[in-house]
Design a protein around this motif. Structure first.
Motif, short mmCIF file in Angstrom:
data_model
loop_
_atom_site.label_atom_id
_atom_site.label_comp_id
_atom_site.label_asym_id
_atom_site.label_seq_id
_atom_site.Cartn_x
_atom_site.Cartn_y
_atom_site.Cartn_z
N PHE A 39 0.85 -1.18 0.00
CA PHE A 39 0.00 0.00 0.00
C PHE A 39 0.89 1.25 0.00
O PHE A 39 1.61 1.50 0.97
N ALA A 40 0.86 2.00 -1.09
CA ALA A 40 1.56 3.27 -1.15
C ALA A 40 0.57 4.35 -0.71
O ALA A 40 -0.08 5.01 -1.54
N LEU A 41 0.42 4.50 0.59
CA LEU A 41 -0.67 5.30 1.14
C LEU A 41 -0.64 6.75 0.69
O LEU A 41 -1.68 7.36 0.46
N GLY A 42 0.55 7.32 0.58
CA GLY A 42 0.63 8.71 0.19
C GLY A 42 0.43 8.96 -1.29
O GLY A 42 0.19 10.11 -1.71
N ASP A 43 0.51 7.93 -2.09
CA ASP A 43 0.42 8.08 -3.55
C ASP A 43 -0.93 7.66 -4.12
O ASP A 43 -1.16 7.80 -5.33
N GLY A 44 -1.79 7.11 -3.28
CA GLY A 44 -3.09 6.65 -3.79
C GLY A 44 -2.98 5.43 -4.66
O GLY A 44 -3.77 5.26 -5.59
N ARG A 45 -2.01 4.56 -4.35
CA ARG A 45 -1.82 3.37 -5.16
C ARG A 45 -1.67 2.13 -4.28
O ARG A 45 -1.12 2.19 -3.19
N ILE A 46 -2.17 1.02 -4.80
CA ILE A 46 -2.00 -0.29 -4.19
C ILE A 46 -1.36 -1.18 -5.23
O ILE A 46 -1.79 -1.19 -6.39
N TRP A 47 -0.33 -1.91 -4.83
CA TRP A 47 0.39 -2.75 -5.78
C TRP A 47 0.39 -4.20 -5.34
O TRP A 47 0.54 -4.49 -4.15
N PHE A 48 0.20 -5.08 -6.29
CA PHE A 48 0.48 -6.51 -6.06
C PHE A 48 1.61 -6.86 -6.99
O PHE A 48 1.41 -6.95 -8.20
N ASN A 49 2.80 -7.01 -6.44
CA ASN A 49 4.03 -7.05 -7.23
C ASN A 49 4.11 -5.74 -8.01
O ASN A 49 4.13 -4.68 -7.40
N ASP A 50 4.14 -5.75 -9.34
CA ASP A 50 4.19 -4.50 -10.08
C ASP A 50 2.87 -4.20 -10.78
O ASP A 50 2.81 -3.41 -11.73
N ASN A 51 1.79 -4.81 -10.31
CA ASN A 51 0.46 -4.59 -10.88
C ASN A 51 -0.38 -3.75 -9.94
O ASN A 51 -0.51 -4.07 -8.76
N ARG A 52 -0.94 -2.68 -10.48
CA ARG A 52 -1.75 -1.78 -9.65
C ARG A 52 -3.11 -2.41 -9.36
O ARG A 52 -3.75 -3.00 -10.24
N MET A 53 -3.55 -2.26 -8.11
CA MET A 53 -4.81 -2.82 -7.66
C MET A 53 -5.69 -1.70 -7.13
O MET A 53 -5.23 -0.57 -6.90
N VAL A 54 -6.97 -2.01 -6.90
CA VAL A 54 -7.88 -1.07 -6.26
C VAL A 54 -8.72 -1.82 -5.23
O VAL A 54 -8.94 -3.03 -5.34
N LEU A 55 -9.19 -1.09 -4.21
CA LEU A 55 -10.15 -1.63 -3.26
C LEU A 55 -11.55 -1.21 -3.70
O LEU A 55 -11.75 -0.07 -4.11
N MET A 56 -12.48 -2.13 -3.63
CA MET A 56 -13.87 -1.82 -3.96
C MET A 56 -14.78 -2.46 -2.93
O MET A 56 -14.57 -3.61 -2.55
N GLN A 57 -15.78 -1.72 -2.48
CA GLN A 57 -16.73 -2.28 -1.53
C GLN A 57 -17.52 -3.41 -2.18
O GLN A 57 -17.92 -3.31 -3.34
N ALA A 58 -17.74 -4.46 -1.42
CA ALA A 58 -18.51 -5.60 -1.94
C ALA A 58 -19.91 -5.17 -2.35
O ALA A 58 -20.46 -5.66 -3.35
#
Length: 208
Positions: A39-58
């Motif tokens: 979690f790159a909290l200050g950058d607004g990015r989530i990474w799984f290895n080098d792939n960007r991810m997002v959180l979404m409410q169920a």
């Protein structure tokens, strides 16, 4: 190292595998996979290895699926959802191959259910999977507890007469096919959307 190169160097390792014989400490473990999520909290990015991810409410995902069903119908939504899941499974398989290069294909396949759990789709319990790469055979059975898709479907439409975890079923199909190199189709035999206590998912090679 590519799977082809691994196969050339150690063909006996890749010929057959059985989850019952898997060393639970063989990488990638659940902790190994969790460590790859950053979690790159200050950058607004989530990474799984080098792939960007997002959180979404169920709840939002459930609303999106419900809207698709209302607009295009159940059959169209099922097909498109499975295609999306397939693509995710393919990408996850490449991440595992790139981050955890190894000769233990059984361990790489076992990472699939672990990733499904980490992503929050469901708690996945592997009953058993086995494969023979030379004969191009595969059989696997898995339990999904508290499936997001099934839970959201029943919340909006009530108990239905068909399985509803379409996108989630597409993920292991794409993942397993990418690792093994031959088609493996997963089907949901039981689903919480049908009133079952948990989902039962079975994967088989096309010839099976």
């Amino acid at each position: 190292m590519s799977l082809r190169e691994v196969s050339r160097r150690a063909p006996r390792i890749l010929q057959r595998g059985d989850s019952l014989l898997l060393d639970e400490g063989a990488p990638p473990t659940l902790n190994d996979l969790a460590d790859a999520l950053q979690f790159a909290l200050g950058d607004g990015r989530i990474w799984f290895n080098d792939n960007r991810m997002v959180l979404m409410q169920a709840d939002v995902l459930g609303a999106l699926m419900a809207q698709m069903i209302q607009d295009k119908g159940t059959q169209h939504t099922r097909i498109q959802s499975m295609r999306i899941g397939w693509q995710e499974g393919v990408k996850l398989a490449h991440i595992v191959m790139n981050r955890f290069p190894q000769q233990d294909l059984t361990a790489a396949l076992a990472a699939g259910p672990r990733l499904h759990t980490i992503e929050g789709y469901a708690k996945v319990t592997t009953r058993r999977f086995e494969f023979d790469a030379k004969r191009k055979t595969y059989h696997g059975e898995f339990h999904w507890t508290d499936s997001v898709a099934g839970t959201e479907h029943i919340r909006r439409f009530g108990v239905c007469d068909c399985a509803a975890c379409w996108m989630q079923v597409g993920v292991p199909s794409g993942y397993t096919k990418t690792l093994l190199g031959f088609p493996v189709i997963f089907r949901e035999i039981e689903c919480v959307a049908q009133g079952a206590p948990r989902c039962l998912v079975v994967g088989k090679d096309v010839g099976g």
